[in-house]
Design a protein around this motif. Structure first.
Motif, PDB file in Angstrom:
ATOM      1  N   CYS A  52      -9.568 -15.402   3.455  1.00 25.89           N
ATOM      2  CA  CYS A  52      -8.490 -15.068   4.387  1.00 25.89           C
ATOM      3  C   CYS A  52      -8.778 -15.739   5.721  1.00 25.89           C
ATOM      4  O   CYS A  52      -9.906 -15.775   6.153  1.00 25.89           O
ATOM      5  CB  CYS A  52      -8.427 -13.570   4.604  1.00 25.89           C
ATOM      6  SG  CYS A  52      -7.006 -12.771   3.904  1.00 25.89           S
ATOM      7  N   ASP A  89       4.444 -10.079   0.424  1.00 24.32           N
ATOM      8  CA  ASP A  89       4.443 -10.511   1.822  1.00 24.32           C
ATOM      9  C   ASP A  89       3.979 -11.963   1.983  1.00 24.32           C
ATOM     10  O   ASP A  89       4.212 -12.571   3.013  1.00 24.32           O
ATOM     11  CB  ASP A  89       3.523  -9.618   2.665  1.00 24.32           C
ATOM     12  CG  ASP A  89       4.076  -8.221   2.836  1.00 24.32           C
ATOM     13  OD1 ASP A  89       5.294  -8.088   3.038  1.00 24.32           O
ATOM     14  OD2 ASP A  89       3.281  -7.262   2.758  1.00 24.32           O
ATOM     15  N   PHE A  90       3.324 -12.490   0.996  1.00 24.28           N
ATOM     16  CA  PHE A  90       2.739 -13.833   1.087  1.00 24.28           C
ATOM     17  C   PHE A  90       3.793 -14.860   0.671  1.00 24.28           C
ATOM     18  O   PHE A  90       3.826 -15.319  -0.463  1.00 24.28           O
ATOM     19  CB  PHE A  90       1.480 -13.921   0.226  1.00 24.28           C
ATOM     20  CG  PHE A  90       0.338 -13.099   0.775  1.00 24.28           C
ATOM     21  CD1 PHE A  90      -0.718 -13.710   1.433  1.00 24.28           C
ATOM     22  CD2 PHE A  90       0.335 -11.717   0.662  1.00 24.28           C
ATOM     23  CE1 PHE A  90      -1.762 -12.964   1.952  1.00 24.28           C
ATOM     24  CE2 PHE A  90      -0.707 -10.952   1.174  1.00 24.28           C
ATOM     25  CZ  PHE A  90      -1.756 -11.576   1.821  1.00 24.28           C
ATOM     26  N   THR A 105      -4.019 -17.324   3.294  1.00 17.90           N
ATOM     27  CA  THR A 105      -3.899 -17.397   4.751  1.00 17.90           C
ATOM     28  C   THR A 105      -3.105 -16.186   5.216  1.00 17.90           C
ATOM     29  O   THR A 105      -2.245 -15.676   4.500  1.00 17.90           O
ATOM     30  CB  THR A 105      -3.190 -18.683   5.226  1.00 17.90           C
ATOM     31  OG1 THR A 105      -1.914 -18.775   4.600  1.00 17.90           O
ATOM     32  CG2 THR A 105      -4.007 -19.913   4.915  1.00 17.90           C
ATOM     33  N   MET A 106      -3.430 -15.718   6.401  1.00 23.88           N
ATOM     34  CA  MET A 106      -2.737 -14.580   7.003  1.00 23.88           C
ATOM     35  C   MET A 106      -2.066 -15.040   8.278  1.00 23.88           C
ATOM     36  O   MET A 106      -2.592 -15.884   8.986  1.00 23.88           O
ATOM     37  CB  MET A 106      -3.735 -13.478   7.346  1.00 23.88           C
ATOM     38  CG  MET A 106      -4.397 -12.821   6.162  1.00 23.88           C
ATOM     39  SD  MET A 106      -3.273 -11.777   5.245  1.00 23.88           S
ATOM     40  CE  MET A 106      -2.926 -10.513   6.453  1.00 23.88           C
ATOM     41  N   TYR A 133      -0.632 -13.344  11.773  1.00 25.55           N
ATOM     42  CA  TYR A 133      -0.475 -12.161  12.599  1.00 25.55           C
ATOM     43  C   TYR A 133       0.268 -12.539  13.871  1.00 25.55           C
ATOM     44  O   TYR A 133       0.181 -13.657  14.339  1.00 25.55           O
ATOM     45  CB  TYR A 133      -1.823 -11.592  13.029  1.00 25.55           C
ATOM     46  CG  TYR A 133      -2.751 -11.205  11.935  1.00 25.55           C
ATOM     47  CD1 TYR A 133      -4.107 -11.442  12.066  1.00 25.55           C
ATOM     48  CD2 TYR A 133      -2.319 -10.566  10.783  1.00 25.55           C
ATOM     49  CE1 TYR A 133      -5.004 -11.073  11.078  1.00 25.55           C
ATOM     50  CE2 TYR A 133      -3.199 -10.198   9.794  1.00 25.55           C
ATOM     51  CZ  TYR A 133      -4.538 -10.447   9.949  1.00 25.55           C
ATOM     52  OH  TYR A 133      -5.418 -10.083   8.970  1.00 25.55           O
ATOM     53  N   ARG A 181       3.071  -8.790  11.117  1.00 23.70           N
ATOM     54  CA  ARG A 181       2.631  -9.864  10.231  1.00 23.70           C
ATOM     55  C   ARG A 181       3.794 -10.833  10.090  1.00 23.70           C
ATOM     56  O   ARG A 181       4.947 -10.420  10.050  1.00 23.70           O
ATOM     57  CB  ARG A 181       2.171  -9.329   8.885  1.00 23.70           C
ATOM     58  CG  ARG A 181       3.218  -8.590   8.094  1.00 23.70           C
ATOM     59  CD  ARG A 181       2.597  -8.047   6.790  1.00 23.70           C
ATOM     60  NE  ARG A 181       3.502  -7.202   6.081  1.00 23.70           N
ATOM     61  CZ  ARG A 181       3.525  -5.879   6.154  1.00 23.70           C
ATOM     62  NH1 ARG A 181       2.672  -5.262   6.940  1.00 23.70           N
ATOM     63  NH2 ARG A 181       4.388  -5.176   5.466  1.00 23.70           N
ATOM     64  N   THR A 193       5.278 -13.115   7.585  1.00 29.30           N
ATOM     65  CA  THR A 193       5.211 -13.405   6.153  1.00 29.30           C
ATOM     66  C   THR A 193       5.478 -14.872   5.841  1.00 29.30           C
ATOM     67  O   THR A 193       5.036 -15.365   4.808  1.00 29.30           O
ATOM     68  CB  THR A 193       6.196 -12.520   5.363  1.00 29.30           C
ATOM     69  OG1 THR A 193       7.525 -12.764   5.822  1.00 29.30           O
ATOM     70  CG2 THR A 193       5.849 -11.054   5.528  1.00 29.30           C
ATOM     71  N   MET A 247       2.091 -16.493   5.709  1.00 29.80           N
ATOM     72  CA  MET A 247       1.112 -15.926   4.783  1.00 29.80           C
ATOM     73  C   MET A 247       1.256 -16.588   3.410  1.00 29.80           C
ATOM     74  O   MET A 247       2.365 -16.779   2.925  1.00 29.80           O
ATOM     75  CB  MET A 247       1.311 -14.414   4.692  1.00 29.80           C
ATOM     76  CG  MET A 247       1.027 -13.718   6.010  1.00 29.80           C
ATOM     77  SD  MET A 247       1.558 -11.985   6.082  1.00 29.80           S
ATOM     78  CE  MET A 247       0.616 -11.260   4.783  1.00 29.80           C
ATOM     79  N   TRP A 248       0.113 -16.890   2.810  1.00 25.06           N
ATOM     80  CA  TRP A 248       0.108 -17.592   1.529  1.00 25.06           C
ATOM     81  C   TRP A 248      -1.112 -17.152   0.741  1.00 25.06           C
ATOM     82  O   TRP A 248      -2.152 -16.838   1.312  1.00 25.06           O
ATOM     83  CB  TRP A 248       0.068 -19.099   1.796  1.00 25.06           C
ATOM     84  CG  TRP A 248      -0.273 -19.915   0.607  1.00 25.06           C
ATOM     85  CD1 TRP A 248       0.599 -20.384  -0.334  1.00 25.06           C
ATOM     86  CD2 TRP A 248      -1.570 -20.369   0.211  1.00 25.06           C
ATOM     87  NE1 TRP A 248      -0.084 -21.096  -1.286  1.00 25.06           N
ATOM     88  CE2 TRP A 248      -1.416 -21.099  -0.977  1.00 25.06           C
ATOM     89  CE3 TRP A 248      -2.851 -20.206   0.743  1.00 25.06           C
ATOM     90  CZ2 TRP A 248      -2.486 -21.685  -1.635  1.00 25.06           C
ATOM     91  CZ3 TRP A 248      -3.914 -20.784   0.091  1.00 25.06           C
ATOM     92  CH2 TRP A 248      -3.720 -21.518  -1.086  1.00 25.06           C
ATOM     93  N   CYS A 268      -7.465  -8.132   3.129  1.00 24.28           N
ATOM     94  CA  CYS A 268      -6.439  -8.607   4.073  1.00 24.28           C
ATOM     95  C   CYS A 268      -5.832  -7.432   4.833  1.00 24.28           C
ATOM     96  O   CYS A 268      -5.611  -7.526   6.042  1.00 24.28           O
ATOM     97  CB  CYS A 268      -5.356  -9.392   3.338  1.00 24.28           C
ATOM     98  SG  CYS A 268      -5.923 -10.977   2.678  1.00 24.28           S
TER      99      CYS A 268
END
Length: 161
Positions: free
Chosen positions: A8, A40-41, A54-55, A57, A82, A84, A87-88, A102
């Motif tokens: 992450c 969410d990803f 990956t995140m 924020y 977050r 989205t 995110m992946w 995460c």
């Protein structure tokens, strides 16, 4: 077999700006709304071999209106979201432990932003930039430590016992 080094990655702490009455895009989801899920990803694969996920924020400064005992007043808060669209996750890397990792990382950010809000609202001598700098640094250190002790999400169960 070589393990992936990074499960992450924080894609940057973005200050989305002051948002009194601002409408957020559909990819920006408040921390308080729900727990993370693989749905969410939604971001694009960054095409980096060393990443499993990956995140994204976002921290936004918002004015909140409160009415107490017939008196209306505002206070500022550092609200956590977050993103989205940033995110992946690699399909082969999806696991309960990675999702828990995460979520816990995201929870660390929320806890730090709550502390920042409390300090900013109760200490009139501090400015928002210095408070954010301090708590961003605090989050980075805590997140790095959590990443190391959980082996990037692989040992979340052991760590949470």
């Amino acid at each position: 077999m070589m393990k992936k080094n990074i499960a992450c990655m924080l894609l940057g702490m973005m200050c989305c700006g002051h948002a009194v009455g601002q409408t957020l895009g559909s990819s920006i989801v408040p921390w308080i709304e729900s727990r993370l899920s693989w749905n969410d990803f939604k971001g694009q694969d960054p095409m980096v071999d060393t990443l499993n996920a990956t995140m994204g924020y976002c921290v936004q400064t918002n004015a909140h209106k409160v009415k107490k005992d017939g008196v209306k007043y505002y206070y500022y808060a550092f609200d956590t979201f977050r993103n989205t669209s940033e995110m992946w996750v690699k399909e082969s890397a999806k696991s309960d432990n990675l999702l828990k990792y995460c979520q816990a990382d995201f929870d660390l950010l929320e806890a730090n932003m709550r502390k920042a809000t409390m300090e900013y609202c109760t200490s009139p001598e501090v400015d928002s930039h210095s408070v954010m700098s301090f708590y961003n640094g605090s989050f980075d250190r805590q997140s790095d430590r959590y990443r190391r002790i959980t082996k990037e999400g692989e040992d979340v169960e052991e760590t949470n016992k």
